[in-house]
Design a protein around this motif. Structure first.
Motif, PDB file in Angstrom:
ATOM      1  N   LYS A  52       0.802  -1.225   0.000  1.00  0.00           N
ATOM      2  CA  LYS A  52       0.000   0.000   0.000  1.00  0.00           C
ATOM      3  C   LYS A  52       0.837   1.278   0.000  1.00  0.00           C
ATOM      4  O   LYS A  52       0.658   2.162  -0.825  1.00  0.00           O
ATOM      5  CB  LYS A  52      -0.915   0.003   1.236  1.00  0.00           C
ATOM      6  CG  LYS A  52      -2.001  -1.066   1.208  1.00  0.00           C
ATOM      7  CD  LYS A  52      -3.097  -0.710   0.237  1.00  0.00           C
ATOM      8  CE  LYS A  52      -4.360  -1.495   0.412  1.00  0.00           C
ATOM      9  NZ  LYS A  52      -4.449  -2.837   0.535  1.00  0.00           N
ATOM     10  N   ASN A  53       1.771   1.393   0.952  1.00  0.00           N
ATOM     11  CA  ASN A  53       2.481   2.659   1.088  1.00  0.00           C
ATOM     12  C   ASN A  53       3.698   2.723   0.171  1.00  0.00           C
ATOM     13  O   ASN A  53       4.132   1.728  -0.415  1.00  0.00           O
ATOM     14  CB  ASN A  53       2.883   2.914   2.550  1.00  0.00           C
ATOM     15  CG  ASN A  53       3.779   1.812   3.100  1.00  0.00           C
ATOM     16  OD1 ASN A  53       4.778   1.463   2.475  1.00  0.00           O
ATOM     17  ND2 ASN A  53       3.422   1.264   4.262  1.00  0.00           N
ATOM     18  N   LYS A  54       4.250   3.909   0.045  1.00  0.00           N
ATOM     19  CA  LYS A  54       5.355   4.171  -0.879  1.00  0.00           C
ATOM     20  C   LYS A  54       6.594   3.353  -0.522  1.00  0.00           C
ATOM     21  O   LYS A  54       7.297   2.847  -1.407  1.00  0.00           O
ATOM     22  CB  LYS A  54       5.690   5.662  -0.866  1.00  0.00           C
ATOM     23  CG  LYS A  54       6.728   6.067  -1.894  1.00  0.00           C
ATOM     24  CD  LYS A  54       6.963   7.572  -1.893  1.00  0.00           C
ATOM     25  CE  LYS A  54       8.024   7.951  -2.912  1.00  0.00           C
ATOM     26  NZ  LYS A  54       8.302   9.414  -2.894  1.00  0.00           N
ATOM     27  N   ALA A  55       6.870   3.213   0.777  1.00  0.00           N
ATOM     28  CA  ALA A  55       8.056   2.465   1.214  1.00  0.00           C
ATOM     29  C   ALA A  55       7.968   0.998   0.778  1.00  0.00           C
ATOM     30  O   ALA A  55       8.949   0.416   0.314  1.00  0.00           O
ATOM     31  CB  ALA A  55       8.207   2.561   2.731  1.00  0.00           C
ATOM     32  N   GLN A  56       6.774   0.404   0.900  1.00  0.00           N
ATOM     33  CA  GLN A  56       6.587  -0.991   0.486  1.00  0.00           C
ATOM     34  C   GLN A  56       6.776  -1.143  -1.021  1.00  0.00           C
ATOM     35  O   GLN A  56       7.396  -2.097  -1.492  1.00  0.00           O
ATOM     36  CB  GLN A  56       5.186  -1.470   0.888  1.00  0.00           C
ATOM     37  CG  GLN A  56       5.002  -1.706   2.371  1.00  0.00           C
ATOM     38  CD  GLN A  56       3.568  -2.103   2.701  1.00  0.00           C
ATOM     39  OE1 GLN A  56       2.607  -1.491   2.239  1.00  0.00           O
ATOM     40  NE2 GLN A  56       3.421  -3.127   3.527  1.00  0.00           N
TER      41      GLN A  56
END
Length: 314
Positions: free
Chosen positions: A78-82
């Motif tokens: 979901k998030n940018k880091a992932q």
């Protein structure tokens, strides 16, 4: 047993879902890819093999099913880091070396895009040094960094595309028909380069192509696709020496050989989809006919193949 790097479970990608124009580009396929191997994915144009590759890497969002990379669901990131973490471990080499490179950017900046995005260089000098090393890795010169894509041949452009994919030190690369737009003499050079890089860097490949002879040369295992479905999966030797699905037999019969006598007598095996239809009541799924050799078939077909295969191996 080799480490399972990628696991595809009942993957589906439908366009215009639920409408009269629904296209089932990928229709419930499952397979695994193991660390260090090359899995070839073959089939005629429009069978869904490139769409499969693009869905795995999340250029398309899957309609249903799972793409597990080291046990993590790619399509649930979901998030940018992932997403950044995933994008660094998995890269793609595209089919068209002309369209996949930005004509307004110099080679230095094209290759360094991933380096910049993931913060892999601490200075401009280190960035340039990394690009120069990558160019030399793929058989080009560091002087090429200051040029634009239009100054290169097709084979050289594809090497630039490979260097760009390698820039973030990926573990897994999807090569989407990387040689189909190249001259035959250049195709072997690019494939040999991919094999060399695999040995040196321990890479894992999904090699998508329609040239069965080239796929046999580079692949450890081969999956055959037809109209969005995986119809056969086996080692290269198993598939070529003992094809079981009628469509696979048809594909193999179309491979020409540099032998005039063979070619004069070669008989094409025509595949008629109408003669290979199933009723709604039949249990059609991928079944393991011999160890490691899977075929999409009904229970009745499976028993017949099992019987034939046992006679062949005796």
């Amino acid at each position: 047993m080799a480490e399972k790097l990628l696991e595809i479970n009942d993957l589906k990608l439908y366009f215009n879902k639920g409408t009269a124009n629904e296209v089932r580009a990928v229709d419930g396929i499952s397979f695994d890819i193991y660390k260090g191997e090359t899995l070839g994915l073959v089939g005629e144009s429009g069978c869904g093999k490139s769409t499969t590759g693009r869905t795995i890497i999340r250029l398309y969002n899957a309609t249903d099913g799972e793409v597990l990379y080291k046990g993590e669901n790619v399509h649930k990131a979901k998030n940018k880091a992932q997403l950044l973490k995933f994008n660094r471990t998995m890269q793609m080499i595209f089919q068209d070396p002309y369209a996949s490179l930005n004509p307004r950017m110099k080679v230095l900046d094209i290759i360094a895009e991933g380096i910049d995005l993931h913060g892999l260089a601490k200075s401009k000098e280190e960035r340039t040094k990394k690009v120069h090393e990558l160019l030399e890795t793929v058989g080009l010169n560091r002087e090429h960094a200051g040029r634009y894509p239009h100054e290169f041949s097709g084979g050289q452009r594809q090497r630039i595309g490979i260097a760009r994919a390698l820039a973030v030190d990926p573990e897994f690369i999807i090569a989407d028909e990387p040689i189909s737009a190249l001259d035959v003499s250049i195709q072997a050079q690019v494939v040999n380069l991919l094999k060399k890089l695999q040995r040196e860097k321990g890479l894992t490949y999904l090699f998508i192509a329609h040239d069965l002879s080239m796929v046999k040369y580079i692949s450890d295992r081969i999956g055959v696709m037809y109209f969005g479905r995986l119809v056969e999966l086996a080692t290269s030797e198993q598939l070529y020496n003992n094809p079981l699905h009628p469509y696979t037999k048809s594909l193999l019969s179309a491979i020409p050989l540099p032998d005039p006598i063979y070619e004069r007598n070669r008989k094409r095996v025509a595949y008629d989809p109408a003669s290979h239809q199933y009723t709604d009541q039949e249990d059609v799924k991928m079944r393991e006919v011999t160890p490691g050799h899977f075929v999409l078939c009904s229970e009745k077909e499976y028993l017949e193949m099992k019987k034939t295969s046992s006679v062949t191996t005796e």
